[in-house]
Design a protein around this motif. Structure first.
Motif, PDB file in Angstrom:
ATOM      1  N   GLY A 126       4.054   2.027   2.032  1.00  0.00           N
ATOM      2  CA  GLY A 126       4.682   1.362   3.174  1.00  0.00           C
ATOM      3  C   GLY A 126       3.622   0.893   4.162  1.00  0.00           C
ATOM      4  N   ARG A 127       4.068   0.149   5.159  1.00  0.00           N
ATOM      5  CA  ARG A 127       3.148  -0.421   6.136  1.00  0.00           C
ATOM      6  C   ARG A 127       2.348   0.661   6.865  1.00  0.00           C
ATOM      7  N   ALA A 177      -4.194   4.747   5.531  1.00  0.00           N
ATOM      8  CA  ALA A 177      -5.188   4.796   4.456  1.00  0.00           C
ATOM      9  C   ALA A 177      -6.383   3.909   4.790  1.00  0.00           C
ATOM     10  N   ALA A 178      -6.116   2.728   5.351  1.00  0.00           N
ATOM     11  CA  ALA A 178      -7.205   1.826   5.740  1.00  0.00           C
ATOM     12  C   ALA A 178      -8.037   2.448   6.862  1.00  0.00           C
TER      13      ALA A 178
END
Length: 198
Positions: free
Chosen positions: A10-11, A17-18
């Motif tokens: 999901g967004r 994660a980024a």
């Protein structure tokens, strides 16, 4: 197998994660520190200035650099010179210990005998101010600066105003101006002290 199935995060999961990935020190190890960025910025602006002038001649470039150096020198002088001392000369006459004029005088004599003329100047000036307080010429007030003490005492004792002002200037020069104390200067302070006691 479940490992072959593509995962569509999901967004919010993708953003987290980024962020985790980009916080890895490997990505920031080559970043310049703030000082290096400031120097680079100044050099870039100078480069733009010279490039924007259509290829400035060597003489013009040197002239601009000299002007910049002079401006920097003036700013430094104002910060550390007489103006800078004036800004810093609000230091209090006395420290935290409360001594009598005689005790300050004795400390000054010990410092002078040991060759520590700067401390001798400090203690002798403190003896002068404490003597004036003990005699009722000045009110005993915490936080009085060197310049305030000389000015107030000079108004009360006009005959000694110049000597008191000179003593304050000597104190400021030694402690805020970084000038070395001298035997002659210390003797002048002793003379001022004798005048106040007389």
């Amino acid at each position: 197998m479940a490992a072959d199935v593509p995962v569509d995060p999901g967004r919010d999961e993708a953003r987290e994660a980024a962020a985790r990935e980009l916080s890895d020190p490997a990505y920031v190890s080559d970043d310049p520190n703030p000082l290096q960025r400031a120097v680079d910025w100044v050099l870039d602006r100078l480069g733009e200035l010279f490039a924007g002038a259509g290829g400035v001649s060597g003489i013009t470039a040197v002239t601009v650099l000299v002007v910049v150096a002079v401006v920097v020198a003036i700013v430094i002088r104002l910060r550390t010179g007489r103006t800078g001392r004036a800004l810093r000369s609000s230091g209090e006459v006395f420290g935290t210990a409360v001594l009598t004029a005689a005790e300050h005088r004795a400390a000054a004599d010990r410092a002078a005998a040991a060759g520590d003329l700067a401390e001798a100047v400090r203690e002798r000036f403190r003896a002068v101010v404490r003597e004036l307080e003990q005699r009722g010429v000045l009110d005993a007030r915490a936080g009085r600066t060197v310049d305030e003490a000389a000015s107030e005492a000079g108004r009360a004792l006009p005959a000694l105003a110049g000597d008191l002002r000179g003593a304050a200037v000597q104190f400021d020069d030694v402690f805020y101006g970084g000038r070395p104390a001298t035997e002659e200067g210390y003797r002048r302070l002793v003379s001022v002290d004798d005048g106040v006691r007389g």
